[in-house]
Design a protein around this motif. Structure first.
Motif, PDB file in Angstrom:
ATOM      1  N   GLY A 275     100.923  51.453  -2.369  1.00 15.99           N
ATOM      2  CA  GLY A 275     100.320  51.336  -1.033  1.00 15.99           C
ATOM      3  C   GLY A 275     101.323  51.184   0.097  1.00 15.99           C
ATOM      4  N   PHE A 276     102.604  51.345  -0.163  1.00 23.67           N
ATOM      5  CA  PHE A 276     103.600  51.231   0.904  1.00 23.67           C
ATOM      6  C   PHE A 276     104.749  52.190   0.619  1.00 23.67           C
ATOM      7  CE2 PHE A 276     104.635  48.189  -2.368  1.00 23.67           C
ATOM      8  CZ  PHE A 276     106.004  48.288  -2.526  1.00 23.67           C
ATOM      9  N   ASP A 277     105.473  52.505   1.683  1.00 30.66           N
ATOM     10  CA  ASP A 277     106.577  53.454   1.548  1.00 30.66           C
ATOM     11  C   ASP A 277     107.932  52.822   1.793  1.00 30.66           C
ATOM     12  OD1 ASP A 277     106.042  52.957   4.170  1.00 30.66           O
ATOM     13  OD2 ASP A 277     106.012  55.048   4.822  1.00 30.66           O
ATOM     14  N   LYS A 278     107.972  51.645   2.410  1.00 28.32           N
ATOM     15  CA  LYS A 278     109.233  50.989   2.697  1.00 28.32           C
ATOM     16  C   LYS A 278     109.223  49.598   2.083  1.00 28.32           C
ATOM     17  CE  LYS A 278     109.981  53.477   7.054  1.00 28.32           C
ATOM     18  NZ  LYS A 278     110.139  53.336   8.517  1.00 28.32           N
ATOM     19  N   CYS A 279     110.308  49.238   1.427  1.00 22.12           N
ATOM     20  CA  CYS A 279     110.396  47.935   0.764  1.00 22.12           C
ATOM     21  C   CYS A 279     110.936  46.919   1.753  1.00 22.12           C
ATOM     22  CB  CYS A 279     111.289  48.047  -0.465  1.00 22.12           C
ATOM     23  SG  CYS A 279     111.343  46.521  -1.433  1.00 22.12           S
ATOM     24  N   MET A 280     110.119  46.543   2.701  1.00 25.00           N
ATOM     25  CA  MET A 280     110.488  45.538   3.698  1.00 25.00           C
ATOM     26  C   MET A 280     109.220  44.969   4.305  1.00 25.00           C
ATOM     27  SD  MET A 280     111.913  48.079   6.706  1.00 25.00           S
ATOM     28  CE  MET A 280     113.260  48.652   5.693  1.00 25.00           C
ATOM     29  N   LYS A 281     109.347  43.713   4.797  1.00 22.14           N
ATOM     30  CA  LYS A 281     108.173  43.062   5.407  1.00 22.14           C
ATOM     31  C   LYS A 281     107.946  43.579   6.818  1.00 22.14           C
ATOM     32  CE  LYS A 281     108.590  38.703   2.809  1.00 22.14           C
ATOM     33  NZ  LYS A 281     108.720  37.233   2.931  1.00 22.14           N
ATOM     34  N   THR A 282     109.038  43.640   7.573  1.00 20.71           N
ATOM     35  CA  THR A 282     108.952  44.116   8.962  1.00 20.71           C
ATOM     36  C   THR A 282     110.083  45.092   9.213  1.00 20.71           C
ATOM     37  OG1 THR A 282     110.332  42.288   9.737  1.00 20.71           O
ATOM     38  CG2 THR A 282     107.941  41.930   9.744  1.00 20.71           C
ATOM     39  N   GLU A 283     109.913  45.850  10.271  1.00 21.00           N
ATOM     40  CA  GLU A 283     110.971  46.758  10.683  1.00 21.00           C
ATOM     41  C   GLU A 283     111.025  46.803  12.214  1.00 21.00           C
ATOM     42  OE1 GLU A 283     110.246  50.800   9.595  1.00 21.00           O
ATOM     43  OE2 GLU A 283     108.080  50.633   9.863  1.00 21.00           O
ATOM     44  N   LYS A 293     103.468  48.431   5.907  1.00 19.53           N
ATOM     45  CA  LYS A 293     102.282  48.508   5.047  1.00 19.53           C
ATOM     46  C   LYS A 293     102.323  47.423   3.971  1.00 19.53           C
ATOM     47  CE  LYS A 293     101.470  53.465   5.583  1.00 19.53           C
ATOM     48  NZ  LYS A 293     101.383  54.777   4.905  1.00 19.53           N
ATOM     49  N   LEU A 294     103.532  47.038   3.559  1.00 14.75           N
ATOM     50  CA  LEU A 294     103.654  45.987   2.563  1.00 14.75           C
ATOM     51  C   LEU A 294     103.115  44.673   3.105  1.00 14.75           C
ATOM     52  CD1 LEU A 294     104.729  45.050  -0.183  1.00 14.75           C
ATOM     53  CD2 LEU A 294     106.954  44.673   0.875  1.00 14.75           C
ATOM     54  N   TRP A 295     103.355  44.426   4.398  1.00 13.58           N
ATOM     55  CA  TRP A 295     102.848  43.205   5.050  1.00 13.58           C
ATOM     56  C   TRP A 295     101.334  43.125   4.942  1.00 13.58           C
ATOM     57  CZ3 TRP A 295     105.421  39.274   7.908  1.00 13.58           C
ATOM     58  CH2 TRP A 295     104.566  38.416   8.622  1.00 13.58           C
ATOM     59  N   SER A 296     100.689  44.250   5.234  1.00 14.08           N
ATOM     60  CA  SER A 296      99.216  44.244   5.213  1.00 14.08           C
ATOM     61  C   SER A 296      98.637  44.026   3.821  1.00 14.08           C
ATOM     62  CB  SER A 296      98.698  45.565   5.798  1.00 14.08           C
ATOM     63  OG  SER A 296      99.147  46.650   4.998  1.00 14.08           O
TER      64      SER A 296
END
Length: 1037
Positions: A275-283, A293-296
Motif C-alpha cells: 500500500g505504499f511506494d516510499k519507505c518513509m513516514k514523511t517527505e 502513504k505509509l503514514w496513512s
C-alpha cells in the motif's frame, strides 16, 4: 574384394588403414552419438511411461493396421536421467525452499535436505538392485514390491503409492494456482479480503475454486489423449532447466551487482510493501513536510498531528536490501533458525522500542507467519521435493539397456538434485536477507516470488518457469496415477478395484482417471500446499520403506533367483534406508504416519482374506519357509510339555466314487475343536497304484481342499495311493507331518452301516486303524452320527456330557473345554459323570472330583452315578482315591505340596500305564469260543442261563475285553452302562465316552464292533475318546 548382387548387397575393399579408421570411427559414434541424433532424441523426449505411450499410439492408429513395434532405443540420459531430474525438481524448490531456509536456518536446512536425500539415495540403491533383477513392466514400484514381497504388501503399498501420486497432483495444481494468483495475476482473485485477518481465508477459497477448475481442465486433457501431454514434455523440462540455471546465474551476479529489492522495516518489524511506494513516514516536497502513504496506514489521518499507532510513533522506518549479495556476510545471520507460532511478526535482529499495547498489531501491514513453524513440519513439507526417483524404473521397457541405465541414471539424477538442493540452501542463506527468506509470499518486495528476486535476468524467468513446471508435473501425476491403479486392478488382487481395470477401447483408464480426479479434488479442497505436502510424504515414504525391505529380504534370504546386475548394494544399506524412511514418517507427522500405516494395514488384511491368491515367488514366502524350517528344527529338540499339549489332528476321510468327501461335517467338527490353532492334516487313501491313479489323487486333493475351504478348516491335505486302504491309513498314521509338527491325535467317523455292509473289510480296516493309533501312542477320536453334528449354526443352551470311566490322561476333560472356545459350542455347559460302587462314599467322591476340577480351572457340573450292582472297577477307584489324597495332601502341607502333587500325578500315570500294559500282555486264547456275533436278541436268550456269573462282572471288563471271557457278560455290561448313559445324557448336545481297546485276538473283532454299537445305542452325537498314553492336562500353571 567387391561383389554385387540383385539382392542389393555389396562388399567394398578398403586399404587396411582406412578400414581400421572407419571401424574405430563407428565405435566412437556408437558411444558418442552425433549432434543431429541427440537433437532428434530430445525432440522426441517424453516423460511418460511405456504403457501410456502404447495407449497413445493405439489411439492414433485406431481403425488402422497395427504398426510394427519398434525396439526401445532410449539411453541413460534421455530415458532415465532427465525424467528423474524433471520429477524431482519442482514446486517445493520454487515456492517453499527460501522459506524453509529462513525458518530453519542454514544448518538445520542442511540437515533436512541431507536426511531426505540420503533416504532417496539409499532407496535408489535398493531399487536399482530390484530393477536389474529382471524386467520391470508397467507399474514400476508397485510391480517391484508386489513381486518381491507378495500381493498383500504389493497391493497395500501400491495403493499407498497411488494415493501419494494422486495427492502429488493436487499439490502441483495448488502450486500452479498459488503462482498464478499470488505472482502473475493477483487481480484475478474472486474472493478479496476487506481486512488483513481475512486474507488467509480468502486465499484458501480462491485456491479451491481455481484449483477445481484447473483439475477439471487437466483431467479433460488427459482424457482426450495423453499425446498432448507428451508434446509439451520437452517444454516442461526446458522450464525446469532454465529456472535452475537462472538461479545460479543470479547468485553469481550478486557478487558484482546485487539486484535492487528494498525491504522496509518499522523498528525491527518487516512491512508488507503493497500500500505504499516510499519507505518513509514523511517527505519534504517544496519545503513542506507532508505525510506518505505509509503514514496513512498507521495513523487515522494524513495530518502530522493525527493519532498514530504507538509502535509506529516510537520507532523509525529503515530500508534494507533484500538481496545484499553473496559477499555481504549475511550468511552468519541466517545460520540459525527462527521458528514461531502462526501470527508471529517477522522481525530482524536489531534494536527497537516496544509498544505497551500490541493488540492492534494484527491489523497493521506487518509480515507475519501464516502457520506455526517447527522442525518436523518443515521435514514433511520439504520431502515431496526429493520424490520422483521411480521415473526411470517405471519406463524400463523403453530403455535400450535397462539393466545399465536405471541404476546409473537414477543415482546420477539424485546426486545432481542433492547438489542443487544443498547448494541452494547455502546460496539462499548467503545472498538473501533473513526477513525476506521468512517472507513466504514475498509481501515485503511488492509481492514478488522470493526465489525470483535472486534470479537473472528477470524474476519472471522463475515465475513463468515454475508455473509451467507445476502444470507439467500435475499433468504427469494425473497421467501416471490412473495407470498405476489400472495395473493394480488388472492384477486382480483387490476385488473391489476390478472395475477400474477397464477403460476405453485403446486401454485408456477412464474409470481410474475419474477416481483419481475425485481423490485429487479432496486434496485441492484442503487448499494449502503446506497441509497437502506432509500427506503425500507419508505415502511416498511408506513406498520407499517397502522397496528397501524387499531388497534387504531378498539379499538375506539368498533366493536363487536374486541375481541383480547392479552389484553395489548391501542389506545393511537397505535396512538403513528402511529405518530412515520410518524415522522420517514419524518425524514429519506421527498422526499422518499412523493413518497411512492403518490404511496400508486395512488394505493388507482385505487382500489377505478377500483377494485373489497369487504366487509370484515373493520374499515373504521365502521368509516364511526359513522361519518354518527354523521352528521345526527347534520343535524337534524336545517333546512338548503337558501345558503346551493340544490335539494335533490327523483327520481320516473317506471319499465316494466321485472322489467327493463323504462326511464334510467331520471337517466342521475339526474347525470347532481346533479354532484355527495347532496342526490339522486331512488325509485320505485311494486304492491302486500311483502311476495309474495320479490324476485321481490330484482330483481328490482338490476336492478335499474345496471341502476344507467350505468348512473353514485351516490345515494341510494329504492323499495317499496304496494297494489297499489298511496300508494307506497305516502309512498316513506313521508318516504324516514333519519333524516336531506331527499329529498326536487321529479323528475319524464311525462306520455307521457296518452290519449291512457286504464287505467286512470296511469295519476290519476301522479296527486295524484303532490298533495302529494305539501302537503309535496317539489319541483316537471317533465321531458317531457325524453328519448330525452342527455346521456353523450356534447351538442353543445345552450340555456336553463327559462319562469319565477310565483316566486316560485327561483328554476327556480337555476336549469339551476346547469345544467351548468356539462360537458353536460356547453356550454349552460341561457335565462330568463318574461311576461309584455301592460301598463308595458318593458325596465324598463328588467333593473330591469338584476340587480336582477346581484346580484344573475347569467349570463343570459333577454327578456321581451309583450302579445297582458292583459295576465299579479298580481303575476308577485308584483315580478317585489318588485325586482325593493328592488334593488333601496339598491342602495339609504347604511346603511339600508341589513335590507331593508331582508324586501323585506320577503315581496315577504309572498305575494306568501298568494297568494297560498288563491287559495287553495277557496270553491269547484260541478264538473258537468267540465266533458268534452277539446282538440284543441273542443276549436275551442267554441272559438267564448266565445270570449268576454276571454278578461279579465289572465295567472295566468292557474296557479290557478279551476273547476268553464270557461274551454274554460283556454284552450285559455294555447294555447296563448304555442304559445309564442314555438315561442321563439323552438330551445332551454331545456325549464323550471312553473307548475300550480292541482285542488282540482278531477273531473277536466283530464282537468288539457289536459292543461299541450297543454302548452308543440311543445316543445322537457321540465322541468315543481313547487316550494316547500321556497326561494332556495339568493343575500347574
Amino acid at each position: 574384394c567387391l561383389f554385387s548382387s540383385h539382392h542389393g548387397f555389396s562388399l567394398l575393399c578398403f586399404p587396411h588403414s582406412r578400414f581400421m579408421f572407419m571401424i574405430t570411427n563407428k565405435e566412437e559414434m556408437d558411444s558418442n552419438p552425433m549432434v543431429s541424433s541427440l537433437l532428434n532424441k530430445l525432440a522426441n523426449y517424453t516423460n511418460l511411461t511405456q504403457g501410456v505411450r502404447e495407449h497413445e499410439e493405439a489411439d492414433e492408429d485406431e481403425g488402422a493396421k497395427k504398426q510394427t513395434v519398434k525396439s526401445p532405443q532410449m539411453g541413460t540420459f534421455i530415458g532415465v536421467y532427465l525424467p528423474c531430474l524433471q520429477n524431482i525438481l519442482g514446486v517445493i524448490l520454487f515456492l517453499r525452499m527460501t522459506w524453509i531456509v529462513g525458518t530453519a536456518g542454514i544448518l538445520e536446512s542442511f540437515i533436512i535436505v541431507s536426511m531426505c536425500c540420503s533416504c532417496t539415495m539409499l532407496t535408489a540403491i535398493s531399487m536399482s538392485a530390484i530393477a536389474t533383477n529382471g524386467v520391470v513392466p508397467a507399474g514400476g514400484s508397485y510391480y517391484m514390491i508386489s513381486r518381491s514381497l507378495g500381493p498383500e504388501f504389493g497391493g497395500a503399498v501400491g495403493l499407498c503409492f497411488y494415493l501419494g501420486t494422486t495427492f502429488a497432483g493436487a499439490m502441483y495444481i495448488l502450486g500452479t494456482i498459488e503462482i498464478l494468483l499470488t505472482y502473475i495475476v493477483p487481480s484475478a482473485a474472486i474472493f478479496k479480503a476487506e481486512e488483513k485477518a481475512q486474507e488467509a481465508d480468502a486465499l484458501l477459497n480462491n485456491m479451491r475454486v481455481y484449483g477445481t477448475c484447473c483439475l477439471t481442465l487437466m483431467a479433460l486433457v488427459v482424457f482426450v489423449g495423453v499425446k498432448y501431454v507428451n508434446k509439451l514434455a520437452l517444454v516442461f523440462l526446458a522450464c525446469v532447466v532454465l529456472s535452475i540455471l537462472a538461479i545460479y546465474a543470479g547468485v553469481i551476479k550478486t557478487i558484482f551487482e546485487p539486484p535492487i529489492f528494498p525491504v522496509c522495516l518499522l523498528g525491527n518489524r518487516t512491512l508488507q510493501n503493497h500500500g505504499f511506494d516510499k519507505c518513509m513516514k514523511t517527505e519534504i516536497i517544496d519545503n513542506v513536510t507532508v505525510t506518505t502513504k505509509l503514514w496513512s496506514l498507521f495513523c487515522k489521518g494524513s495530518e502530522l498531528n493525527a493519532s498514530c499507532n504507538e509502535y509506529f510513533t516510537l520507532n523509525n522506518v529503515t530500508e534494507i536490501q533484500g538481496i545484499p549479495g553473496l559477499t555481504s556476510g549475511v550468511i552468519s545471520e541466517n545460520m540459525w533458525g527462527s521458528y514461531g507460532p502462526a501470527g508471529m511478526l517477522v522481525e530482524k535482529a536489531m534494536p527497537s522500542v516496544p509498544a505497551s499495547d500490541a493488540s492492534q498489531d494484527k491489523h497493521m501491514p506487518y509480515v507475519v507467519n501464516d502457520i506455526t513453524a517447527f522442525f518436523t513440519l518443515l521435514v514433511g513439507i520439504y520431502f515431496p521435493s526429493v520424490t520422483g526417483i521411480m521415473a526411470g524404473s517405471n519406463r524400463s521397457g523403453d530403455l535400450r539397456d535397462a539393466q545399465r541405465s536405471i541404476p546409473i541414471g537414477t543415482i546420477l539424477a539424485i546426486a545432481t538434485t542433492t547438489i542443487i538442493y544443498l547448494s541452494c540452501v547455502v546460496m539462499f542463506g548467503a545472498c538473501i536477507e533473513g526477513v525476506l527468506l521468512r517472507d513466504k509470499f514475498g509481501d515485503s518486495v511488492k509481492g514478488n516470488l522470493v526465489i525470483g528476486t535472486l534470479s537473472w535476468p528477470s524474476p519472471w524467468v522463475i515465475v513463468i518457469g515454475s508455473f509451467f513446471s507445476c502444470c507439467g508435473a500435475g499433468l504427469q501425476s494425473l497421467t501416471g496415477a490412473p495407470r498405476l491403479l489400472q495395473a493394480i486392478a488388472r492384477d486382480g488382487i483387490v476385488p473391489f478395484l476390478e472395475v477400474f481395470g477397464h477403460g476405453k477401447a485403446n486401454g485408456e483408464p477412464t474409470w481410474a482417471l475419474l477416481l483419481t480426479a475425485v481423490i485429487c479434488e479432496s486434496g485441492i479442497l484442503i487448499a494449502s500446499l503446506d497441509a497437502v505436502a506432509p500427506i503425500l510424504s507419508m505415502f511416498f515414504l511408506m513406498c520407499y520403506l517397502f522397496v528397501n525391505l524387499a531388497c534387504a529380504l531378498q539379499t538375506l534370504l539368498r533366493t536363487p533367483n536374486w541375481r541383480p546386475r547392479f552389484k553395489y548394494y548391501h542389506w545393511t544399506l537397505s535396512f538403513l534406508g528402511m529405518s530412515l524412511c520410518l524415522a522420517l514418517m514419524f518425524i514429519s507427522s506421527w498422526y499422518y504416519a499412523l493413518v497411512a500405516m492403518l490404511i496400508a494395514g486395512c488394505i493388507y488384511k482385505y487382500i489377505e482374506y478377500r483377494g485373489a491368491e497369487k504366487e509370484w515367488g515373493d520374499g515373504i514366502r521365502g521368509l516364511s519357509l526359513n522361519a518354518a524350517r527354523y521352528a521345526l528344527i527347534r520343535l524337534e529338540e524336545a517333546p512338548p510339555h503337558t501345558k503346551n499339549w493340544r490335539p494335533q489332528l490327523l483327520v481320516l476321510l473317506n471319499l465316494d466314487s466321485e472322489l467327493s468327501v463323504k462326511h464334510p461335517r467331520l471337517l466342521s467338527f475339526t474347525t470347532q475343536l481346533k479354532a484355527g490353532k495347532g496342526l490339522t492334516i486331512v488325509g485320505s487313501v485311494l486304492e491302486g497304484t500311483f502311476l495309474s491313479r495320479e490324476s485321481d489323487a490330484k482330483r481328490a486333493e482338490q476336492s478335499i481342499k474345496s471341502a476344507m475351504a467350505a468348512e473353514k478348516t485351516k490345515g494341510f491335505c494329504h492323499v495317499v495311493v496304496s494297494s489297499n486302504l489298511r496300508d494307506g491309513f497305516s502309512h498316513l498314521i506313521q508318516s504324516a507331518g514333519l519333524g516336531g509338527m506331527k499329529h498326536n491325535s487321529v479323528l475319524m467317523a464311525w462306520p455307521t452301516n457296518w452290519k449291512q455292509s457286504s464287505d467286512p473289510q470296511s469295519w476290519k480296516n476301522f479296527i486295524e486303524t484303532i490298533r495302529e493309533t494305539t501302537a503309535a501312542h496317539q489319541a483316537l477320536l471317533v465321531a458317531k452320527n457325524v453328519d448330525s453334528f452342527p455346521h456353523q449354526e450356534r447351538l442353543a443352551e445345552g450340555t456336553i456330557d463327559v462319562w469319565w470311566i477310565v483316566h486316560d490322561g485327561g483328554l476327556l476333560m480337555l476336549l469339551p473345554f476346547l469345544l467351548q472356545q468356539h462360537k458353536v459350542w460356547r453356550k454349552c455347559k460341561m457335565r462330568i459323570f463318574t461311576v461309584a460302587q455301592l460301598d463308595d462314599n458318593s458325596i465324598q467322591m463328588k467333593k473330591d472330583l469338584q476340587m480336582f476340577l477346581y484346580h484344573l480351572r475347569l467349570n463343570a457340573e459333577v454327578e456321581v452315578v451309583e450302579m445297582v450292582r458292583r459295576w465299579m472297577f479298580r481303575g476308577i477307584r485308584i483315580i478317585t482315591d489318588e485325586s482325593r489324597s493328592s488334593i488333601r495332601r496339598k491342602n495339609q502341607s504347604g511346603a511339600h505340596g508341589s513335590a507331593v502333587n508331582n508324586q501323585n500325578a506320577q503315581l496315577i500315570h504309572d498305575r494306568n500305564t501298568a494297568s494297560h500294559a498288563a491287559l495287553n500282555d495277557k496270553p491269547d486264547v484260541s478264538p473258537e469260543r468267540v465266533h458268534m456275533t452277539w446282538t440284543k436278541d441273542k443276549f436275551c436268550t442267554e441272559r438267564n442261563r448266565n445270570r449268576d456269573h454276571s454278578a461279579n462282572m465289572a465295567v472295566r471288563d468292557l474296557f479290557s475285553m478279551k476273547p476268553n471271557q464270557s461274551n454274554v457278560r460283556c454284552m450285559h455290561t455294555a447294555i447296563k452302562l448304555n442304559e445309564v448313559v442314555a438315561n442321563k445324557s439323552q438330551g445332551a448336545h454331545l456325549v464323550l465316552l471312553n473307548m475300550p481297546g480292541p482285542p488282540k485276538n482278531r477273531g473277536g473283532d466283530e464282537n468288539y464292533m457289536e459292543f461299541l454299537e450297543v454302548l452308543m445305542e440311543g445316543l445322537n452325537r457321540v465322541l468315543l475318546v481313547r487316550g494316547g498314553g500321556r497326561e494332556v492336562i495339568t493343575i500347574y500353571s
